[in-house]
Design a protein around this motif. Sequence first.
Motif, PDB file in Angstrom:
ATOM      1  N   ARG A 169       0.886  -1.374   0.475  1.00 38.27           N
ATOM      2  CA  ARG A 169       0.129  -0.348  -0.021  1.00 38.27           C
ATOM      3  C   ARG A 169       0.694   1.821   0.139  1.00 38.27           C
ATOM      4  NH1 ARG A 169      -3.938   0.754   4.349  1.00 38.27           N
ATOM      5  NH2 ARG A 169      -4.873   2.212   3.124  1.00 38.27           N
TER       6      ARG A 169
ATOM      7  N   PHE B 100       1.863   1.692  -3.538  1.00 38.63           N
ATOM      8  CA  PHE B 100       1.029   2.496  -4.458  1.00 38.63           C
ATOM      9  C   PHE B 100       0.996   3.440  -4.026  1.00 38.63           C
ATOM     10  CE2 PHE B 100      -3.305   2.542  -5.118  1.00 38.63           C
ATOM     11  CZ  PHE B 100      -3.760   1.968  -6.487  1.00 38.63           C
TER      12      PHE B 100
ATOM     13  N   MET C 289      -6.930  15.874  -5.094  1.00 38.73           N
ATOM     14  CA  MET C 289      -7.837  15.187  -3.707  1.00 38.73           C
ATOM     15  C   MET C 289      -7.322  13.765  -3.043  1.00 38.73           C
ATOM     16  SD  MET C 289     -11.977  14.038  -3.256  1.00 38.73           S
ATOM     17  CE  MET C 289     -11.772  13.085  -4.068  1.00 38.73           C
ATOM     18  N   LEU C 290      -6.408  13.105  -3.962  1.00 42.78           N
ATOM     19  CA  LEU C 290      -6.450  11.643  -3.414  1.00 42.78           C
ATOM     20  C   LEU C 290      -4.586  12.031  -2.816  1.00 42.78           C
ATOM     21  CD1 LEU C 290      -7.170   9.396  -7.061  1.00 42.78           C
ATOM     22  CD2 LEU C 290      -8.044   9.535  -4.719  1.00 42.78           C
TER      23      LEU C 290
ATOM     24  N   VAL D 206     -12.192   6.412  -1.926  1.00 41.25           N
ATOM     25  CA  VAL D 206     -11.423   7.890  -1.722  1.00 41.25           C
ATOM     26  C   VAL D 206     -11.753   8.803  -2.527  1.00 41.25           C
ATOM     27  CG1 VAL D 206      -9.227   9.097  -1.536  1.00 41.25           C
ATOM     28  CG2 VAL D 206      -9.767   6.741  -0.826  1.00 41.25           C
ATOM     29  N   SER D 207     -12.049   8.546  -3.818  1.00 44.80           N
ATOM     30  CA  SER D 207     -12.682   9.023  -4.850  1.00 44.80           C
ATOM     31  C   SER D 207     -13.930   9.988  -5.211  1.00 44.80           C
ATOM     32  CB  SER D 207     -11.813   9.229  -6.008  1.00 44.80           C
ATOM     33  OG  SER D 207     -11.118   9.164  -6.767  1.00 44.80           O
TER      34      SER D 207
ATOM     35  N   MET E  40      -6.464  -1.956  -3.465  1.00 49.28           N
ATOM     36  CA  MET E  40      -6.266  -0.367  -3.198  1.00 49.28           C
ATOM     37  C   MET E  40      -6.902  -0.063  -4.762  1.00 49.28           C
ATOM     38  SD  MET E  40      -2.038  -1.707  -3.089  1.00 49.28           S
ATOM     39  CE  MET E  40      -1.624  -3.318  -3.555  1.00 49.28           C
TER      40      MET E  40
ATOM     41  N   GLU F 158       0.643  10.752 -10.208  1.00 53.37           N
ATOM     42  CA  GLU F 158      -0.710  12.393 -10.262  1.00 53.37           C
ATOM     43  C   GLU F 158      -0.106  14.096 -10.541  1.00 53.37           C
ATOM     44  OE1 GLU F 158      -3.487  12.716 -10.502  1.00 53.37           O
ATOM     45  OE2 GLU F 158      -4.118  10.068  -9.921  1.00 53.37           O
TER      46      GLU F 158
ATOM     47  N   LEU G 225       0.802   6.682  -7.030  1.00 55.66           N
ATOM     48  CA  LEU G 225      -0.504   7.525  -7.042  1.00 55.66           C
ATOM     49  C   LEU G 225       0.060   9.466  -7.332  1.00 55.66           C
ATOM     50  CD1 LEU G 225      -2.977   7.670  -8.141  1.00 55.66           C
ATOM     51  CD2 LEU G 225      -4.201   7.704  -5.866  1.00 55.66           C
TER      52      LEU G 225
ATOM     53  N   ARG H  51      -9.121  16.695  -8.353  1.00 59.85           N
ATOM     54  CA  ARG H  51      -9.554  14.509  -8.165  1.00 59.85           C
ATOM     55  C   ARG H  51      -8.371  14.254  -7.845  1.00 59.85           C
ATOM     56  NH1 ARG H  51     -11.366  12.274 -12.203  1.00 59.85           N
ATOM     57  NH2 ARG H  51     -13.589  12.460 -11.690  1.00 59.85           N
ATOM     58  N   GLY H  52      -7.264  14.360  -9.045  1.00 60.62           N
ATOM     59  CA  GLY H  52      -5.811  14.149  -8.358  1.00 60.62           C
ATOM     60  C   GLY H  52      -4.881  14.802  -7.273  1.00 60.62           C
TER      61      GLY H  52
ATOM     62  N   PHE I 217      -3.554  -0.295 -11.203  1.00 54.93           N
ATOM     63  CA  PHE I 217      -2.957   0.634 -10.827  1.00 54.93           C
ATOM     64  C   PHE I 217      -4.018   1.671 -11.388  1.00 54.93           C
ATOM     65  CE2 PHE I 217      -0.860   4.146 -11.442  1.00 54.93           C
ATOM     66  CZ  PHE I 217      -0.199   4.663 -10.098  1.00 54.93           C
ATOM     67  N   ILE I 218      -4.198   2.252 -10.057  1.00 54.76           N
ATOM     68  CA  ILE I 218      -4.931   3.321 -11.766  1.00 54.76           C
ATOM     69  C   ILE I 218      -4.716   4.951 -10.723  1.00 54.76           C
ATOM     70  CG2 ILE I 218      -7.050   3.406  -9.271  1.00 54.76           C
ATOM     71  CD1 ILE I 218      -9.071   3.317 -11.980  1.00 54.76           C
ATOM     72  N   ALA I 219      -4.914   6.268 -11.621  1.00 53.53           N
ATOM     73  CA  ALA I 219      -5.072   7.296 -11.750  1.00 53.53           C
ATOM     74  C   ALA I 219      -6.380   8.167 -12.101  1.00 53.53           C
ATOM     75  CB  ALA I 219      -3.037   7.471 -12.117  1.00 53.53           C
ATOM     76  N   SER I 220      -5.861   9.346 -11.128  1.00 51.87           N
ATOM     77  CA  SER I 220      -7.047  10.060 -11.455  1.00 51.87           C
ATOM     78  C   SER I 220      -7.173   9.851 -13.154  1.00 51.87           C
ATOM     79  CB  SER I 220      -6.446  11.477 -10.602  1.00 51.87           C
ATOM     80  OG  SER I 220      -6.030  12.364 -11.846  1.00 51.87           O
TER      81      SER I 220
ATOM     82  N   ALA J  61      -5.177  12.600   0.563  1.00 47.59           N
ATOM     83  CA  ALA J  61      -5.447  11.644   0.808  1.00 47.59           C
ATOM     84  C   ALA J  61      -4.555  10.569   1.046  1.00 47.59           C
ATOM     85  CB  ALA J  61      -6.911  10.742   0.289  1.00 47.59           C
ATOM     86  N   TYR J  62      -3.169  10.578   0.689  1.00 45.30           N
ATOM     87  CA  TYR J  62      -2.477   9.353   0.644  1.00 45.30           C
ATOM     88  C   TYR J  62      -1.501   9.874   1.854  1.00 45.30           C
ATOM     89  CZ  TYR J  62      -5.528   5.848  -1.571  1.00 45.30           C
ATOM     90  OH  TYR J  62      -5.901   4.544  -2.790  1.00 45.30           O
TER      91      TYR J  62
END
Lengths: 150, 115
Positions: A50, A53, A123-124, B90-91, B83, A61, A57, A120-121, B52-55, A127-128
């Motif tokens: 995690r 990840f 915000m992520l 979260v989005s 994940m 972004e 992430l 959104r980017g 994996f995923i991004a915005s 969050a992380y």
Amino acid sequence: MAVPAPDKSLLRSEAPIEAETRRFGVSQSDASAIDEWIENVGHQWEMSARTIFGARLCIAELVNNVIEHGRARHDDDHLVLTLSRYNGAFGLEFMDTTGPFDPTGPVARAQDLTESIGGRGLMLIRAYARELGYRHDGRYNRTTLKIAFA
Amino acid sequence: MEITVSDFGSTAKKVTLVGKLDIEGAQKIELPLAVIAGSKSDVLVDMVGVDFIASIGIRHLVMASKSVARGAAKLVLLAPNPMVTEVLVVSGLEQILPIVRSEDEALAVFGRASA
């Protein structure tokens, strides 16, 4: 060209166990190379899945923001990324030579998030990231983050 | 990123994604996903192979979902890993991009027309 030294003042809570710095261009292939590098270093440093990840992430972004928003305007625009190993945490410093951009600034309203890629980017990232800092040193945007998950 | 499209049930489409939904992956799925989303069919997006995923990847899924909804159909995501699921949650996109855990559950969401 020499790679600038990471800004240790922005991640001031403790000294890293080890760190690696690399310079990249501003392109999709560079984005993929960065992602692969973070994943490899994270595994090498035995970070949790995690944490790796989250690090991938957040940096994705920031890179997307540079590429998608067209902030890269000069041939010599580039990115410098420093990965730092802390006790159980991933330290990241993302430096870019493109236009000033402060990821600690206001995020788009919640109702805009289904349309706003930038919102959104951000915000992520928030969050992380356990820690998030930013300053512009006159040449580089310097965004620092710490990621830590069990 | 690999994308394959197949029929699902009698009227729906299944889009299987394998790989990373990063900036490169998102670009690869943009056109084929948009074409499927405009077909006025229910769409099941198999996310099992997405690691994996991004915005930017989320954006294409959201745009596809909205396009599908304009055709009075539904788009659901099948079994993203924990994940990837967390990024979607979260989005705040559970309503726009509902997640199902099995193909049977997807058929139930789509209703009898797709069965």
